[in-house]
Enzyme design. Structure first.
Site, PDB file in Angstrom:
ATOM      1  CG  ASP A 151     -21.670  18.433 -50.949  1.00 54.37           C
ATOM      2  OD1 ASP A 151     -22.114  17.804 -49.971  1.00 54.37           O
ATOM      3  OD2 ASP A 151     -21.532  19.666 -50.949  1.00 54.37           O
ATOM      4  CE1 TYR A 161     -23.482  27.932 -49.649  1.00 54.20           C
ATOM      5  CE2 TYR A 161     -23.303  26.526 -47.711  1.00 54.20           C
ATOM      6  CZ  TYR A 161     -23.071  27.740 -48.346  1.00 54.20           C
ATOM      7  OH  TYR A 161     -22.437  28.752 -47.678  1.00 54.20           O
TER       8      TYR A 161
END
Length: 788
Positions: free
Chosen positions: A428, A512
């Site tokens: 990420d 998320y």
């Protein structure tokens, strides 16, 4: 990155128009300016209730109770002399060398690189992935902190014969740009020099100076939000995709969600010669809910591969018709009736009131609180960065602890071997950028009380400057008991409450959310914490089907098992001034003494220390059975007992990858194989998986390659790389939105102080009143106590 109010204030004190025009430091506030100060601080007083006119009126009424935050004054305009007789030069530039790039500086950097393009075609095809500050060498930072900016510590500069040579100004700031050429599919890195004149003139539309540029072969840079949006539109307009969705009963493309995921690297088909994405597909239901949870209906069986360079679908196959899961009545998470539920009614407002204002002081990006001081930074990739962490320890002065703290990478591998989940292993930070995906906390902040916000600036894909307002949050929190003891003979007790200073930001990467926090405590501890929340990444099930590799959470829906790993990079400087390399790392394990004459009662255990002498020896894993921890010590500084001063890394809960040694994602994430890595500082070694993990075909790039040099660590400028993770076996209680799960670690003083640094924390006013009353009314219970 700038303070939220920095356009109008500095250190939360209003500037005049002349100050803004001339870019001067703010003038100190008059004694009666408490109302102005209140307006420049965000106050979140109430938890569990929405802002209202009543709340606003309460804020205004509190203005008379709040005293101004004490500003940290800028250096005077003329030469002055410190108490030690050392001349301090006038400030020659307004930006500290570690301040994030301003919006104007980013504009200058982009315009400079674009103007350097050889042809109009080259210039038009430039896409700007990242523009970040080139962090200067540590001696430049030391020079700035010694003579140009707070904390004004001339002692940071080593003494020389004839006294220190103080330059009239600091070196120009520089920007580093990662540029993707959409026409040639090339990635290049540019260094641009930014003079203060360039950065300040007409909003930054002047040109800087190109210092260097180079093409980096065989890489793909991180993806950008603009690319993701364009990819979604391309897929939804692709006729075979529309036909496949029609087979599943969906004709309204506005209900369809296309989440592009980087392809990772599984074979030569994923080589970085093409810029690729494999989207995951979801579909909302027609609903009146203001935030419909589209992740509750995953679309499975459709294979899509998108060429992100040319923005075309290059592979498409409707492999398997999996029915869309039925609309789950529990899928939504908005308030009350909008989600089809009723909110609990017994939550009363919780007020956090600081009638005298906050205990911290802020000057630009420099923060002081409870003997701590540090600088706040921000990058598009890492997000929040903490610089120059130090503790003011009485007569020993300002004692450095760390030069730089940040979260440099995170990896989320999934444990389901089925399509499409086996390909889900997101990097990420390296593939998307934690900072670029950060939130404006105007849209929701978990902080209460007095809050100091900082804005963040970065470039978008086409070179425009975007600002995330209220991106970083700084505030104080009550943290329960700090210490307590009651004398059972006298009945007298001493107790102190703990308070901590928290610096944080929150980002969203697809489904998320991640909150990244650094907590500073009154007893000298530093805590790093990650809070995980958001929505599970789901798969669809055939009627009656179950999956071994996940949890069924609703009819037709399951959540695959997965792990979240984070890498904290800590450039330590325990009791080290700039230029000193006097740190080492010791591993401590608790051992049970062998039975014998030294352990006749079989109860003996002790702490065994081992010096980690080299990089290969310092590849270590957590071991809770031996209470394993690591201490960073200064090799030349001792406490009052003659022991070396240090700070220890105390692991929290942790894990290692649950994958075979040949797992594809471990090619790019070899650094996950150990919880701790230690390297000597090198300016180029910043990213544990290499700078460009997206579609990276190289095995073990980054940390695993650097440590093969097996450099000495016995006395060095130490960098800790701590890898910590959580294994997530989803629960029904994680649906529809996951309650926060916390994970992290502690940096704790170990022989750094001569006694508890928290012993001087004063009792609260309430405690003093109760103690006085208790002493006055408590009868003497017996003769012994009377004699005492």
């Amino acid at each position: 990155m700038a303070s939220t109010q920095e356009k109008a204030t500095h250190c939360c004190i209003p500037k005049t128009n002349d100050d803004i025009k001339n870019n001067k430091a703010p003038r100190p506030p008059p004694p009666s300016s408490s109302t102005k100060v209140l307006q420049n601080w965000s106050v979140a007083l109430v938890s569990g209730s929405n802002p209202s006119e009543d709340t606003i009126s309460k804020r205004a009424s509190m203005a008379t109770l709040i005293r101004p935050v004490e500003p940290i004054s800028d250096p005077p305009a003329t030469n002055t002399t410190t108490s030690k007789g050392i001349s301090i030069m006038p400030r020659a530039q307004t930006s500290h060398p570690l301040d994030p790039l301003s919006a104007a500086e980013i504009s200058v950097a982009v315009a400079t690189v674009r103007a350097a393009g050889k042809t109009p075609e080259v210039r038009d095809s430039m896409r700007f992935i990242e523009v970040a500050l080139v962090e200067p060498e540590k001696h430049v930072v030391a020079l700035a902190d010694a003579y140009f900016f707070p904390p004004f510590q001339p002692s940071l500069i080593p003494r020389t014969k004839g006294g220190p040579v103080i330059p009239s100004k600091l070196p120009p700031r520089q920007a580093r740009l990662v540029v993707y050429n959409k026409r040639s599919n090339e990635t290049s890195i540019w260094i641009v020099e930014l003079s203060e004149v360039h950065a300040a003139t007409r909003g930054g539309h002047h040109r800087g100076k190109v210092i260097s540029s180079k093409v980096v072969p065989d890489v793909q840079p991180p993806m950008d939000a603009m690319e993701y949006a364009e990819c979604e539109a391309v897929v939804k307009d692709f006729p075979p995709f529309r036909e496949a969705m029609k087979k599943r009963g969906i004709e309204d493309m506005d209900l369809v969600m296309v989440d592009p995921w980087c392809v990772g690297y599984h074979s030569d088909a994923d080589a970085p010669t093409r810029r690729l994405a494999k989207p995951l597909i979801f579909c909302r239901t027609e609903s009146d809910c203001p935030i419909e949870n589209g992740y509750a209906r995953p679309v499975e069986g459709i294979h899509v591969l998108v060429d992100m360079q040319n923005m075309v679908v290059i592979e498409f196959e409707d492999r398997k018709l999996v029915p869309l899961p039925p609309a789950d009545p529990l899928r939504n998470y908005t308030a009350g009736e909008t989600r089809g539920g009723v909110d609990r009614s017994d939550v009363k407002p919780l007020q956090i009131i600081q009638p005298e204002g906050p205990s911290f002081r802020v000057s630009g990006n420099f923060v002081e609180w409870q003997k701590w001081n540090f600088r706040i930074g921000f990058t598009p990739r890492e997000g929040l960065v903490i610089y120059s962490v130090a503790y003011v320890d009485g007569s020993r002065g300002r004692r450095p602890i760390a030069h730089r703290l940040s979260f440099v990478e995170m990896v989320v591998p999934y444990g389901d071997p089925n399509e499409p989940h086996y390909r889900k292993n997101a990097f990420d930070a390296g593939e998307d950028g934690l900072g670029k995906n950060a939130h404006s906390l105007k849209k929701g902040c978990d902080c209460l009380g007095y809050i100091k916000y900082f804005d963040a600036h970065f470039t978008n894909f086409t070179g425009g400057v975007e600002t995330i307002e209220n991106c970083v949050c700084l505030h104080e929190e009550d943290h329960g008991i700090l210490w307590k003891h009651q004398d059972w003979r006298t009945g007298l007790a001493e107790v102190r409450r703990s308070r901590r200073l928290t610096v944080s930001f929150i980002c969203t990467v697809a489904n998320y959310e991640y909150g990244f926090f650094w907590h500073f405590y009154q007893d000298g501890k530093i805590e790093a914490e990650v809070k995980l929340t958001g929505i599970l990444s789901l798969g669809a099930l055939q009627p009656g089907e179950t999956r071994k590799y996940g949890t069924t959470i609703a009819p037709g829906l399951y959540a695959p098992v997965h792990q979240h790993f984070f890498v904290a990079r800590m450039d330590m400087a325990v009791d080290c001034k700039p230029g000193e390399a006097f740190n080492q790392v010791v591993e401590v394990n608790l051992k049970v003494e062998e039975p014998g004459k030294n352990n006749v009662h079989n109860n003996a255990f002790y702490a065994e220390e081992e010096l980690l002498k080299s990089e290969l020896q310092a590849m270590r894993d957590c071991d809770p059975l031996s209470a394993r921890h690591w201490i960073v010590r200064n090799t030349r500084n001792v406490n009052r007992t003659g022991q070396l001063t240090g700070f220890k890394l105390v692991p929290g809960s942790n894990c290692l990858p649950l994958a075979g040694s040949e797992a594809k994602f471990l090619r790019r994430a070899t650094f996950l194989k150990h919880n701790l890595w230690v390297t000597p500082y090198s300016r180029e070694e910043m990213h544990p998986g290499g700078e460009f993990p997206n579609q990276n075909p190289r095995v073990g790039e980054g940390l695993a390659t650097w440590v093969k040099q097996n450099r000495s660590l016995e006395e060095a400028d130490i960098v800790l790389w701590y890898v910590f993770g959580v294994t997530h076996v989803p629960r029904l209680e994680d649906w529809p939105v996951m309650p926060v799960e916390r994970i992290g670690f502690m940096l704790m003083p170990h022989g750094f102080f001569n006694c508890s640094p928290a012993v001087d924390v004063p009792p609260s006013a309430t405690d003093l009143e109760l103690k006085d009353a208790d002493i006055a009314t408590k009868p003497i219970q017996n003769g012994i106590i009377a004699k005492l």
